[in-house]
Design a protein around this motif. Sequence first.
Motif, PDB file in Angstrom:
ATOM      1  N   LEU A   1      30.828  30.561 -29.260  1.00  0.00           N
ATOM      2  CA  LEU A   1      29.880  29.614 -28.884  1.00  0.00           C
ATOM      3  C   LEU A   1      28.678  29.709 -29.543  1.00  0.00           C
ATOM      4  CD1 LEU A   1      29.275  26.817 -27.992  1.00  0.00           C
ATOM      5  CD2 LEU A   1      29.189  27.896 -25.698  1.00  0.00           C
ATOM      6  N   ARG A   2      28.028  30.992 -29.466  1.00  0.00           N
ATOM      7  CA  ARG A   2      26.676  31.486 -29.732  1.00  0.00           C
ATOM      8  C   ARG A   2      26.614  31.168 -31.298  1.00  0.00           C
ATOM      9  NH1 ARG A   2      22.786  31.212 -26.505  1.00  0.00           N
ATOM     10  NH2 ARG A   2      23.083  31.794 -24.592  1.00  0.00           N
TER      11      ARG A   2
ATOM     12  N   GLU B   1      26.484  27.861 -32.365  1.00  0.00           N
ATOM     13  CA  GLU B   1      25.129  27.062 -32.055  1.00  0.00           C
ATOM     14  C   GLU B   1      24.037  27.668 -33.180  1.00  0.00           C
ATOM     15  OE1 GLU B   1      25.213  26.954 -27.153  1.00  0.00           O
ATOM     16  OE2 GLU B   1      24.604  28.789 -28.180  1.00  0.00           O
ATOM     17  N   GLU B   2      24.034  29.129 -33.582  1.00  0.00           N
ATOM     18  CA  GLU B   2      23.357  29.352 -34.636  1.00  0.00           C
ATOM     19  C   GLU B   2      23.807  28.594 -35.993  1.00  0.00           C
ATOM     20  OE1 GLU B   2      20.916  31.363 -34.472  1.00  0.00           O
ATOM     21  OE2 GLU B   2      21.273  31.359 -32.375  1.00  0.00           O
TER      22      GLU B   2
ATOM     23  N   ALA C   1      22.394  25.277 -36.103  1.00  0.00           N
ATOM     24  CA  ALA C   1      20.972  25.177 -36.202  1.00  0.00           C
ATOM     25  C   ALA C   1      20.626  25.664 -37.866  1.00  0.00           C
ATOM     26  CB  ALA C   1      20.154  26.426 -35.400  1.00  0.00           C
TER      27      ALA C   1
ATOM     28  N   LEU D   1      21.735  20.119 -35.802  1.00  0.00           N
ATOM     29  CA  LEU D   1      21.162  19.852 -34.284  1.00  0.00           C
ATOM     30  C   LEU D   1      20.730  18.455 -34.552  1.00  0.00           C
ATOM     31  CD1 LEU D   1      20.126  23.562 -33.181  1.00  0.00           C
ATOM     32  CD2 LEU D   1      22.185  22.211 -32.636  1.00  0.00           C
TER      33      LEU D   1
ATOM     34  N   ARG E   1      24.600  18.077 -30.405  1.00  0.00           N
ATOM     35  CA  ARG E   1      24.319  18.625 -29.336  1.00  0.00           C
ATOM     36  C   ARG E   1      25.305  18.684 -28.073  1.00  0.00           C
ATOM     37  NH1 ARG E   1      19.156  20.307 -28.322  1.00  0.00           N
ATOM     38  NH2 ARG E   1      17.932  20.940 -30.245  1.00  0.00           N
ATOM     39  N   PRO E   2      25.605  17.320 -27.735  1.00  0.00           N
ATOM     40  CA  PRO E   2      26.631  17.044 -26.784  1.00  0.00           C
ATOM     41  C   PRO E   2      27.962  17.916 -26.834  1.00  0.00           C
ATOM     42  CG  PRO E   2      25.905  14.974 -27.533  1.00  0.00           C
ATOM     43  CD  PRO E   2      24.863  16.058 -28.251  1.00  0.00           C
TER      44      PRO E   2
ATOM     45  N   ALA F   1      27.336  21.508 -26.034  1.00  0.00           N
ATOM     46  CA  ALA F   1      27.076  21.447 -24.479  1.00  0.00           C
ATOM     47  C   ALA F   1      28.459  21.336 -23.641  1.00  0.00           C
ATOM     48  CB  ALA F   1      26.081  20.371 -24.072  1.00  0.00           C
ATOM     49  N   THR F   2      29.268  20.400 -24.364  1.00  0.00           N
ATOM     50  CA  THR F   2      30.832  20.297 -23.870  1.00  0.00           C
ATOM     51  C   THR F   2      31.440  21.647 -23.914  1.00  0.00           C
ATOM     52  OG1 THR F   2      30.772  17.756 -24.138  1.00  0.00           O
ATOM     53  CG2 THR F   2      32.708  19.051 -23.915  1.00  0.00           C
TER      54      THR F   2
ATOM     55  N   TYR G   1      30.261  24.580 -24.037  1.00  0.00           N
ATOM     56  CA  TYR G   1      29.653  25.404 -22.997  1.00  0.00           C
ATOM     57  C   TYR G   1      30.279  25.001 -21.540  1.00  0.00           C
ATOM     58  CZ  TYR G   1      26.495  27.480 -19.613  1.00  0.00           C
ATOM     59  OH  TYR G   1      25.923  28.099 -18.506  1.00  0.00           O
ATOM     60  N   ILE G   2      30.380  23.838 -21.169  1.00  0.00           N
ATOM     61  CA  ILE G   2      30.839  23.645 -19.706  1.00  0.00           C
ATOM     62  C   ILE G   2      32.377  23.957 -19.872  1.00  0.00           C
ATOM     63  CG2 ILE G   2      29.010  22.032 -19.206  1.00  0.00           C
ATOM     64  CD1 ILE G   2      30.872  19.665 -19.345  1.00  0.00           C
TER      65      ILE G   2
ATOM     66  N   GLU H   1      32.557  27.548 -19.207  1.00  0.00           N
ATOM     67  CA  GLU H   1      32.193  27.948 -17.887  1.00  0.00           C
ATOM     68  C   GLU H   1      33.281  27.596 -16.945  1.00  0.00           C
ATOM     69  OE1 GLU H   1      29.723  30.288 -18.153  1.00  0.00           O
ATOM     70  OE2 GLU H   1      28.927  29.225 -16.420  1.00  0.00           O
ATOM     71  N   ALA H   2      33.999  26.390 -17.145  1.00  0.00           N
ATOM     72  CA  ALA H   2      35.045  26.181 -16.406  1.00  0.00           C
ATOM     73  C   ALA H   2      36.262  27.369 -16.367  1.00  0.00           C
ATOM     74  CB  ALA H   2      35.758  24.628 -16.569  1.00  0.00           C
TER      75      ALA H   2
ATOM     76  N   ARG I   1      35.867  30.509 -17.559  1.00  0.00           N
ATOM     77  CA  ARG I   1      35.231  31.655 -16.958  1.00  0.00           C
ATOM     78  C   ARG I   1      35.212  31.805 -15.299  1.00  0.00           C
ATOM     79  NH1 ARG I   1      30.369  33.733 -14.574  1.00  0.00           N
ATOM     80  NH2 ARG I   1      29.129  31.682 -14.809  1.00  0.00           N
TER      81      ARG I   1
END
Lengths: 379, 342
Positions: A258-259, A262-263, A266, A271, A277-278, A281-282, A284-285, A288-289, A291
């Motif tokens: 993901l990182r 994102e780079e 950019a 971006l 962007r969404p 972010a999706t 990312y979430i 997280e779910a 992890r």
Amino acid sequence: MDYRDTAQEAAFRAELRAWFGQNIPPGWRDVIEDPAGRTEFRKQWHRTLHKAGYVAMSWPVEYGGRGLSPIFDAILGEETARADAPPLPGNVNFLGRAMWTHGTEEQKKRFLPMLLTGDAVWCQGFSEPEAGSDIAGLRTRAVLEGDEWVVNGQKMWTSGAHAADWCLLLVRTDPDKPKHKGISCLLTPMNVPGIEARPIYLANGEPETSEVFFDNVRIPRENMLGHRGGGWSIAMTTLAYERGPGDTGFVPKYQATLRRLEELAAERGRLADPAVRPALATAYIKGEALRLTVLEQLSLRVSGQLAGEEGSIAKLLWADAEQSIQHLAIELLGPDVWLGRAPQRLSAYLSSRPVSVYGGSSQIQKNILAQRVLRMPRA
Amino acid sequence: MLALLTDEQRMLRDVVRGAAAEMGLSSADLAGADRGRGWAELSAIGVPGLRLRGATGAPAASGVEVMIAAEELGSRLVPLPYLGAAILPVELLALAGAPARVVGPLADGSTRASVLLSADLGTFAARPDEGGFGWDCADAGFALGLVPAAAGWTLARYGVTEVEPLEAADLTRTVAGIAVGERLEEYPLDQDGVDRWLALALTAASADIVGAMRGALAGAVDYSKDRVQFGVPVGSFQAVQHMCAEALVRVEGAASTVKYAAWGVDELAVPEALLAARTGKAYASAAARDVLETVMQVYGGIGQTWEHLAHVYLRRAMLSAQVLGDERHQLAEISHARLGGR
């Protein structure tokens, strides 16, 4: 409840960071690119890790482990990804548990030490051409002749078979019994006559797994793990442990991907695209779910409550997260992926497809959740 | 690292679960329902006062206990204003250091209040002196507004002069335009305080959604085991099983992000706590529509009727998803947190 490291966990993490800082072999990626050097390198890395005390952290001390909680295995996985270190030996914990739970004293003495040190590389012979999702339908036969089991049949998706010294092999010993009860487990040396492993090339063109043929292969009788007919429960109970995304270090790899995306977004000026962007972010979430679900299941394991069928939740979150982020990656790169200008991205995308197949397809996982967690009736 | 509830937290869960079973809704016909039923019991359990500060300044209970209560009460559609009119205003006043004479009656359930929000409930009311909108604000005796100050913010307390309920989707909660009188009191509040409150409020709304999804899905799964068509329970069909399994995965994914956010309210630094809360809110809000539509589908025709609770769950969760920003809003904030202004 505390999502932070304990003092002991934090100390272990710091120790690992320092150790990785000193010990990662430079240029290791190039070495394992070459199939010829890969096996030897992996063995060497296993030995290095073992000497440093970073193999079998959660094994009981009496079997040569460190007797720590599985959280330490998870931390090792996280720090491996963070340090961009070579992959950890994949099946040591799972095989170890199978052996110390079901093995005889002699088997434990014989097999556990070489599993620990990395002197023996193992593969798992479970699936077959006619036994994929319905793995209990496996047909590879073992017939007792004197003091030997004579094995005939074929295994599929036996990852690492060509490089393996040993195979945890599921065979049908009792064809007249109900299918789950006629299966036994043989500790099979791969260097005996009659075994042939052939590579299977996956969609990305890489020989990522193997098929293995058994032609009158003779295995000493004492190499049976557990009792005759007990193979299915060995496979299932030990698979329930240590085969989830938490054990494969998937989460930190996902976060690194993901990182990078994102780079990349950019750098390519993407971006400004209101959809990008969404989407990031999706991703990312979803990560997280995954992890946090993995961490909850690991916590259950630590407290002695084995997360069994619920492991399917993490598997489904894992498959969705990986496949979604690879979709995002190919969308960010656009035509370059398909015009040969980003071969690694194409390969990574294609490699994400089998995530919803291996280790039990997503459809099988949903059957498990519906029938064993939600207790919905079988058809 | 250990992501398990403590024994005390499991006990609280069981107590609230028991209470919720008694005071929850059994039908969508709320006209004759006694909306006040259960408030005294909920107050006795201590739900409104969970975030009351003790002598040391620490809250009586952590964000995790708030999550537990919100999930359990949400799963039974309890139509009482414990979040919007109690826990959230208590938290805001406590963060601003308001005196016990103001916070105490809210915490013991004898008074209710509302935080003044924008017309879409997505943020604070921009000019609270002119009133605003309240979520879950039944019988609010006073209102709280955030006014920009030279350094940070001023939390202003107002008397309520008029309440005009909206015909909002959620049948279990009051959403209303609130007109206010003069400022009664003012308390200074810094940005960290506002963000801490946001973290708790987002987490509470997310836990409400998780509870609603859990309660609704459990009902649908039970129904599928009893409902017979073609001579077999409909829950034996793989198409139905896979819908329910997918819903379960979404619910558990949401629950795990919300649990982390709930822990983070008191334990993480402000930016991380807020990011965790936005993550939970985005995930739960996105899951809500899919999961609750699945529930209505599993119930078939009966699940489309007014009398059935399925749409009451959907309405409640979808309105909670709007509170302090829906999925889209949270994703934009998460993107900003990770990528900045790039």
